[in-house]
Write a protein that holds these residues in place. Structure first.
Motif, mmCIF file in Angstrom:
data_model
loop_
_atom_site.group_PDB
_atom_site.id
_atom_site.type_symbol
_atom_site.label_atom_id
_atom_site.label_comp_id
_atom_site.label_asym_id
_atom_site.label_seq_id
_atom_site.Cartn_x
_atom_site.Cartn_y
_atom_site.Cartn_z
ATOM 1 N N THR A 1 -3.418 -7.226 -4.346
ATOM 2 C CA THR A 1 -4.155 -8.067 -3.411
ATOM 3 C C THR A 1 -5.303 -7.261 -2.812
ATOM 4 O O THR A 1 -5.259 -6.029 -2.768
ATOM 5 C CB THR A 1 -3.239 -8.573 -2.278
ATOM 6 O OG1 THR A 1 -2.783 -7.449 -1.522
ATOM 7 C CG2 THR A 1 -2.050 -9.335 -2.830
ATOM 8 N N GLU A 2 -6.307 -7.965 -2.349
ATOM 9 C CA GLU A 2 -7.450 -7.278 -1.745
ATOM 10 C C GLU A 2 -7.025 -6.462 -0.533
ATOM 11 O O GLU A 2 -7.528 -5.358 -0.315
ATOM 12 C CB GLU A 2 -8.524 -8.283 -1.338
ATOM 13 C CG GLU A 2 -9.293 -8.847 -2.511
ATOM 14 C CD GLU A 2 -10.392 -9.793 -2.080
ATOM 15 O OE1 GLU A 2 -10.801 -9.760 -0.895
ATOM 16 O OE2 GLU A 2 -10.848 -10.563 -2.925
ATOM 17 N N VAL A 3 -6.097 -6.989 0.236
ATOM 18 C CA VAL A 3 -5.633 -6.281 1.434
ATOM 19 C C VAL A 3 -5.001 -4.939 1.052
ATOM 20 O O VAL A 3 -5.247 -3.919 1.691
ATOM 21 C CB VAL A 3 -4.638 -7.150 2.233
ATOM 22 C CG1 VAL A 3 -3.978 -6.366 3.340
ATOM 23 C CG2 VAL A 3 -5.327 -8.381 2.776
ATOM 24 N N VAL A 4 -4.201 -4.922 0.016
ATOM 25 C CA VAL A 4 -3.553 -3.690 -0.420
ATOM 26 C C VAL A 4 -4.585 -2.719 -1.000
ATOM 27 O O VAL A 4 -4.534 -1.519 -0.740
ATOM 28 C CB VAL A 4 -2.417 -3.985 -1.428
ATOM 29 C CG1 VAL A 4 -1.918 -2.723 -2.089
ATOM 30 C CG2 VAL A 4 -1.285 -4.714 -0.732
ATOM 31 N N GLU A 5 -5.530 -3.228 -1.764
ATOM 32 C CA GLU A 5 -6.568 -2.356 -2.314
ATOM 33 C C GLU A 5 -7.409 -1.727 -1.199
ATOM 34 O O GLU A 5 -7.707 -0.534 -1.235
ATOM 35 C CB GLU A 5 -7.473 -3.142 -3.265
ATOM 36 C CG GLU A 5 -6.776 -3.510 -4.557
ATOM 37 C CD GLU A 5 -7.677 -4.286 -5.478
ATOM 38 O OE1 GLU A 5 -7.989 -3.754 -6.557
ATOM 39 O OE2 GLU A 5 -8.092 -5.402 -5.123
ATOM 40 N N ASP B 1 9.194 8.849 -7.730
ATOM 41 C CA ASP B 1 9.840 7.534 -7.800
ATOM 42 C C ASP B 1 8.811 6.403 -7.865
ATOM 43 O O ASP B 1 8.936 5.484 -8.679
ATOM 44 C CB ASP B 1 10.759 7.306 -6.589
ATOM 45 C CG ASP B 1 11.974 8.211 -6.604
ATOM 46 O OD1 ASP B 1 12.377 8.673 -7.693
ATOM 47 O OD2 ASP B 1 12.521 8.464 -5.513
ATOM 48 N N CYS B 2 7.797 6.479 -7.016
ATOM 49 C CA CYS B 2 6.781 5.420 -6.983
ATOM 50 C C CYS B 2 5.946 5.415 -8.254
ATOM 51 O O CYS B 2 5.660 4.363 -8.822
ATOM 52 C CB CYS B 2 5.891 5.580 -5.756
ATOM 53 S SG CYS B 2 6.757 5.242 -4.212
ATOM 54 N N ARG B 3 5.574 6.589 -8.719
ATOM 55 C CA ARG B 3 4.786 6.696 -9.951
ATOM 56 C C ARG B 3 5.598 6.191 -11.153
ATOM 57 O O ARG B 3 5.091 5.449 -11.993
ATOM 58 C CB ARG B 3 4.381 8.157 -10.132
ATOM 59 C CG ARG B 3 3.407 8.405 -11.212
ATOM 60 C CD ARG B 3 2.044 8.065 -10.732
ATOM 61 N NE ARG B 3 1.078 8.591 -11.680
ATOM 62 C CZ ARG B 3 -0.174 8.689 -11.427
ATOM 63 N NH1 ARG B 3 -0.637 8.325 -10.270
ATOM 64 N NH2 ARG B 3 -1.001 9.130 -12.324
ATOM 65 N N ALA C 1 0.819 -1.219 0.000
ATOM 66 C CA ALA C 1 0.000 0.000 0.000
ATOM 67 C C ALA C 1 0.851 1.267 0.000
ATOM 68 O O ALA C 1 0.445 2.283 -0.564
ATOM 69 C CB ALA C 1 -0.948 -0.010 1.199
ATOM 70 N N ASN C 2 2.036 1.223 0.616
ATOM 71 C CA ASN C 2 2.897 2.411 0.653
ATOM 72 C C ASN C 2 3.290 2.874 -0.743
ATOM 73 O O ASN C 2 3.309 4.067 -1.020
ATOM 74 C CB ASN C 2 4.146 2.140 1.486
ATOM 75 C CG ASN C 2 3.827 1.993 2.942
ATOM 76 O OD1 ASN C 2 3.116 2.814 3.500
ATOM 77 N ND2 ASN C 2 4.337 0.951 3.559
#
Length: 83
Positions: free
Chosen positions: A42-46, A24-26, A8-9
């Motif tokens: 993953t569902e958890v990250v979403e 950087d992330c983009r 998620a970060n």
């Protein structure tokens, strides 16, 4: 080709233009897509992206911005799928 499962970060930093590592992330997400790599969500990250990104005491972003990033940006990459 490889499979990447970002946490998620990564997604929150790619979403927030004011984040110190936004560029950087983009760029990392776009590079993965350009190179034909798969990005597994993953569902958890979403759920974390939606909950943290819209929580008023944490990031306080409009839910429309978070949903647009999740639905229109992330899912526009060819190699993105739910795992």
């Amino acid at each position: 080709m490889a499979l990447f499962i970002p946490d998620a970060n990564i997604l929150l930093n790619a979403l927030r233009k004011d984040a110190p590592c936004h560029d950087d992330c983009r760029s990392w997400l776009r590079m993965r897509a350009r190179q034909g790599d798969s990005i597994g969500l993953t569902e958890v990250v979403e759920i974390a992206l939606l909950r943290i990104g819209t929580h008023p005491k944490l990031l306080a972003m409009p839910s429309s911005d978070v949903l647009a990033f999740w639905k229109e940006d992330l899912w526009s990459y060819k190699g993105v799928y739910e795992c």
